[in-house]
Design a protein around this motif. Structure first.
Motif, short mmCIF file in Angstrom:
data_model
loop_
_atom_site.label_atom_id
_atom_site.label_comp_id
_atom_site.label_asym_id
_atom_site.label_seq_id
_atom_site.Cartn_x
_atom_site.Cartn_y
_atom_site.Cartn_z
N SER A 505 32.49 23.90 3.77
CA SER A 505 31.42 23.05 4.32
C SER A 505 31.64 22.83 5.81
O SER A 505 32.77 22.62 6.27
CB SER A 505 31.39 21.70 3.61
OG SER A 505 31.12 21.88 2.23
N LYS A 509 26.95 27.80 7.76
CA LYS A 509 26.04 28.54 6.88
C LYS A 509 24.61 28.00 7.00
O LYS A 509 23.67 28.76 7.26
CB LYS A 509 26.51 28.44 5.42
CG LYS A 509 27.93 28.93 5.20
CD LYS A 509 28.30 28.91 3.73
CE LYS A 509 28.28 27.50 3.15
NZ LYS A 509 29.25 26.61 3.80
N THR A 510 24.46 26.69 6.82
CA THR A 510 23.12 26.09 6.91
C THR A 510 22.54 26.22 8.31
O THR A 510 21.33 26.33 8.49
CB THR A 510 23.18 24.62 6.48
OG1 THR A 510 23.71 24.53 5.16
CG2 THR A 510 21.81 23.98 6.51
N THR A 511 23.40 26.22 9.31
CA THR A 511 22.93 26.40 10.69
C THR A 511 22.28 27.77 10.87
O THR A 511 21.24 27.88 11.54
CB THR A 511 24.10 26.24 11.66
OG1 THR A 511 24.68 24.94 11.50
CG2 THR A 511 23.64 26.41 13.09
N VAL A 513 20.73 29.45 8.59
CA VAL A 513 19.44 29.36 7.93
C VAL A 513 18.44 28.62 8.81
O VAL A 513 17.28 29.04 8.97
CB VAL A 513 19.60 28.64 6.57
CG1 VAL A 513 18.23 28.37 5.95
CG2 VAL A 513 20.46 29.48 5.63
N SER A 514 18.86 27.52 9.41
CA SER A 514 17.96 26.73 10.26
C SER A 514 17.51 27.52 11.49
O SER A 514 16.35 27.43 11.91
CB SER A 514 18.66 25.43 10.70
OG SER A 514 19.01 24.64 9.59
N GLY A 550 15.01 25.06 0.23
CA GLY A 550 16.19 24.29 0.60
C GLY A 550 16.93 23.74 -0.61
O GLY A 550 16.47 23.80 -1.76
N GLN A 551 18.11 23.20 -0.33
CA GLN A 551 18.95 22.63 -1.36
C GLN A 551 18.32 21.38 -1.96
O GLN A 551 18.42 21.12 -3.15
CB GLN A 551 20.33 22.30 -0.79
CG GLN A 551 21.31 21.76 -1.81
CD GLN A 551 22.68 21.53 -1.20
OE1 GLN A 551 22.88 21.80 -0.02
NE2 GLN A 551 23.60 21.04 -2.01
N ASP A 631 18.79 28.36 -0.09
CA ASP A 631 19.95 27.54 0.30
C ASP A 631 20.33 26.64 -0.88
O ASP A 631 19.76 25.57 -1.08
CB ASP A 631 19.59 26.70 1.52
CG ASP A 631 20.80 25.95 2.09
OD1 ASP A 631 21.91 26.12 1.56
OD2 ASP A 631 20.62 25.18 3.05
N GLU A 632 21.28 27.09 -1.67
CA GLU A 632 21.77 26.33 -2.83
C GLU A 632 20.65 25.95 -3.78
O GLU A 632 20.64 24.87 -4.35
CB GLU A 632 22.49 25.05 -2.35
CG GLU A 632 23.73 25.30 -1.56
CD GLU A 632 24.92 25.77 -2.41
OE1 GLU A 632 24.76 25.87 -3.64
OE2 GLU A 632 25.98 26.04 -1.85
#
Length: 708
Positions: A505, A509-511, A513-514, A550-551, A631-632
């Motif tokens: 975490s 990773k999410t960055t 995607v964003s 999204g998650q 994303d998850e």
């Protein structure tokens, strides 16, 4: 000490000069030559001013602005005072020493008035810039009223008619009194009553039409500006909402837009109405008694000073109250939107105390504001009573001398009361208009703001391969500019392949995607889609070809169908059902009371987490995107639903798929696994290749990835 000596010296020289010149003035007065006496008074004023200015310059204190003002006012007030005595009373009842002392006190009062109303500012350029900015903002507000010009023109016409009719009512009231006091003439009495009734009726009708047209213009203006502001806010980048509180935005939409409307439609209405009425009443009052009019005008500087001081403090406190209300609304919205978290951590009391503290701050500020208003009203009432007593006493003398009738005095008093209200209203409305323009500045700040993430691309190719390249990206979030999330990051996503991003975490990773979704703009590097930078693509086209789930998917209040077709407009039911079947959502949707027309509640609160996630997947699949980001998304799905989703994704062999997941079964199927840590690619390859390396992925497998 030196300044004190200079002041004593100035007063001593002035007193001697005043006595010497006043002796000559007394001789002219004894001879009964009032005109020559008045002329000599003004000559003496000039001589005293030259002497005092010379003393100040010699003492090298000529740079004192307040002292210069006092000298000028002190010298001029004596002549003005005696001129007024000559005009109103025709004699000079005060002795030399008392006249000099009254001049000193009057000059001090006038200097204080000057200092409060027109203070010297060291930042003169800033004051000029603020005035110029207010003027520009006011002009912009007027331009926004352009579609309502017909309504405003009609309102101004009725405004003028209402004012003209209203001005003649006191005149005919006094006329009726004079008729009743003299020998009774029936025709004159009926005529006066008839005109008074017609003017009253005309004033009422015109005032009603004026108010209705102005309210129509205000409502139309507020509606347009709110739409413009909301559209501008929706075009801002995600980082803007991270640095701006929701309470501030709602305050701009709900409060400041209404204040903007008041800037023209209400304040200009009041200012023009009062200005026209003031001029008309002054002309009528001068025709009734110019002496009483001059006496009445002595109240104006005092009223202006009180109103100016009041506006300064009251507007500042009003602004503080508005900011405090915004903070209280923000605290309430946070608690209500996060009620599950509040309940889960048993923080109801602490949230109530926090909201109570915000409300208490607002309450204290309102008390201070209302106290200032109460003191102002008290002083204003005392000033009004004093002026009315002076007018009645002087009016009695005029009536006894036969220069004025009782009815005219009644008319004059009625005009005076209305004129005082008009002058105060003019001053207050002007200050309130500046306050409204300040609120307009906050709205224009958002209207003029250009989003940091541009949406002005126009590229819309007929076909899209779906090859994505991250090239040397360096990125940090707007709220943490000093912390780099990605550093020289490079990665390629190939069409027809599934790429899985894994890592601890906070690794980035999410960055990724964003950034691919164009929520943010990287400080360095760029992302290419089929060899073209993302910012060159048309905004709507890009987000139809690149879809994300999204998650924590967000649903909007409305039907299930509306949420699946969100952003697409009208879609036939068969297409919606096909997308729902691919997301394994058709089964539970069909079992709902109204099927696809069932309301999901606010933020999807009437559905479970898994149901919301499947609807969000259907919302993405109905677009038939070339690049799909998950994303998850399988975190809330059962095994059956997860398999159905994977089968649906496998039916699109040319689709570029980017997955962020912690389930090993999902990751093992990926064509490319990319391990990200500290904003950089540590490893990449297939599951088998990375396991054989026994590197970072191998160590993460046991620590992070689970089968459940």
């Amino acid at each position: 000490m030196r300044s004190f000596i200079v002041y004593v010296l100035v007063l001593s020289v002035d007193f001697v000069a005043f006595c010497v010149l006043d002796d000559r003035l007394s001789r002219w007065s004894d001879q009964g030559n009032a005109t020559a006496c008045l002329c000599w008074q003004w000559v003496a004023t000039g001589i005293r001013w030259v002497l005092l200015s010379g003393v100040v310059y010699w003492a090298n204190t000529g740079s004192s602005v307040v002292l210069k003002r006092w000298l000028t006012t002190h010298c001029l007030l004596g002549s003005l005072f005696k001129t007024g005595q000559f005009v109103l009373l025709g004699n000079y009842p005060l002795g030399t020493a008392w006249r000099w002392l009254s001049n000193v006190l009057a000059a001090a009062s006038a200097t204080l008035f000057w200092e409060f109303s027109c203070p010297d500012k060291t930042d003169g350029s800033n004051g000029k810039q603020k005035t110029q900015k207010a003027r520009v903002l006011f002009q912009r507000v007027i331009l926004l009223y352009r579609p309502d010009y017909l309504l405003l023109m009609g309102a101004f016409i009725f405004l003028t008619l209402a004012v003209l009719c209203e001005m003649f009512i006191p005149f005919y009231t006094g006329r009726v009194i004079d008729i009743l006091q003299s020998q009774y003439q029936w025709n004159e009495f009926v005529t006066a009553i008839l005109f008074m009734g017609l003017f009253s009726l005309g004033s009422s009708i015109s005032a009603g039409c004026r108010g209705g047209l102005f309210m129509c213009a205000i409502n139309s203006f507020t509606f347009r500006v709110k739409i413009m502001l909301f559209r501008a806010l929706m075009n801002q980048e995600i980082g803007f909402y991270e640095t701006t509180k929701t309470g501030d935005l709602t305050s701009r939409l709900s409060t400041d837009t209404n204040l903007m409307a008041r800037a023209v439609a209400l304040n200009v209405n009041v200012i023009l109405r009062r200005f026209i009425k003031t001029l008309g009443m002054l002309s009528l009052m001068l025709s009734l008694s110019w002496k009483l009019t001059l006496l009445m005008l002595m109240e104006t500087p005092i009223t202006g000073l009180l109103q100016n001081i009041y506006n300064t403090f009251y507007q500042k406190l009003s602004k503080d109250v508005q900011d405090s209300i915004a903070r209280a609304n923000d605290a309430a919205e946070e608690a209500v939107s996060g009620i599950r978290t509040v309940r889960g951590f048993n923080t109801e009391r602490s949230e109530s105390r926090r909201y109570n503290d915000r409300l208490m701050d607002t309450h204290n500020l309102k008390n201070r504001r209302d106290t200032v208003r109460a003191v102002y009203l008290l002083v204003r009432r005392i000033t009004e009573v004093g002026m009315k007593v002076a007018m009645l006493l002087y009016g009695r003398l005029i009536i006894q001398s036969g220069q004025m009738s009782t009815g005219n005095l009644v008319s004059f008093i009625l005009y005076q009361s209305d004129l005082a209200d008009s002058i105060r209203s003019l001053i207050y409305s002007f200050g309130d208009m500046l306050n409204s323009v300040g609120a307009a500045g906050k709205v224009f700040e958002y209207l003029d703001r250009k989003p940091e993430v541009s949406t002005e691309g126009n590229l819309q190719p007929d076909s899209l391969e779906g090859r994505v390249q991250f090239q040397n990206l360096t990125f940090s979030y707007p709220t943490r500019r000093d912390q780099k999330v990605l550093t020289d990051f490079s990665l390629e996503l190939k069409p027809g392949q599934m790429t899985a991003l894994v890592g601890p975490s906070g690794g980035g990773k999410t960055t990724c995607v964003s950034l691919l979704e164009r929520f943010y703009q990287a400080q360095e590097g760029e992302i290419l889609l089929d060899g073209q930078p993302l910012q060159t693509y048309q905004h709507k086209y890009l987000h139809r070809k690149v879809a994300m789930v999204g998650q924590e998917p967000v649903l909007f209040s409305g039907s299930v169908k509306d949420n699946i077709t969100y952003g697409l407009g009208k879609c036939d039911l068969q297409r919606v059902q096909d997308a729902a079947r691919k997301a394994n959502a058709h089964g539970f949707i069909s079992q709902l009371e109204k099927g696809y027309d069932t309301d999901v509640g606010e933020r999807g609160g009437l559905l479970s987490g898994g149901q919301k996630q499947r609807i969000a997947i259907a919302r993405a699949l109905i677009r038939e995107p070339q690049v799909l980001i998950l994303d998850e998304v399988t975190s809330c799905l059962d095994t059956e639903s997860e398999q159905a989703v994977q089968q649906a994704l496998a039916s699109c062999p040319n689709q570029t798929l980017l997955v962020v997941a912690h389930r090993l079964k999902t990751i093992e199927r990926a064509d490319q696994i990319v391990v990200i840590d500290n904003g950089a690619v540590i490893e990449k390859g297939t599951h088998k290749e990375l396991m054989e390396k026994q590197g970072s992925y191998y160590r993460l497998k046991e620590r992070l990835f689970t089968d459940s």
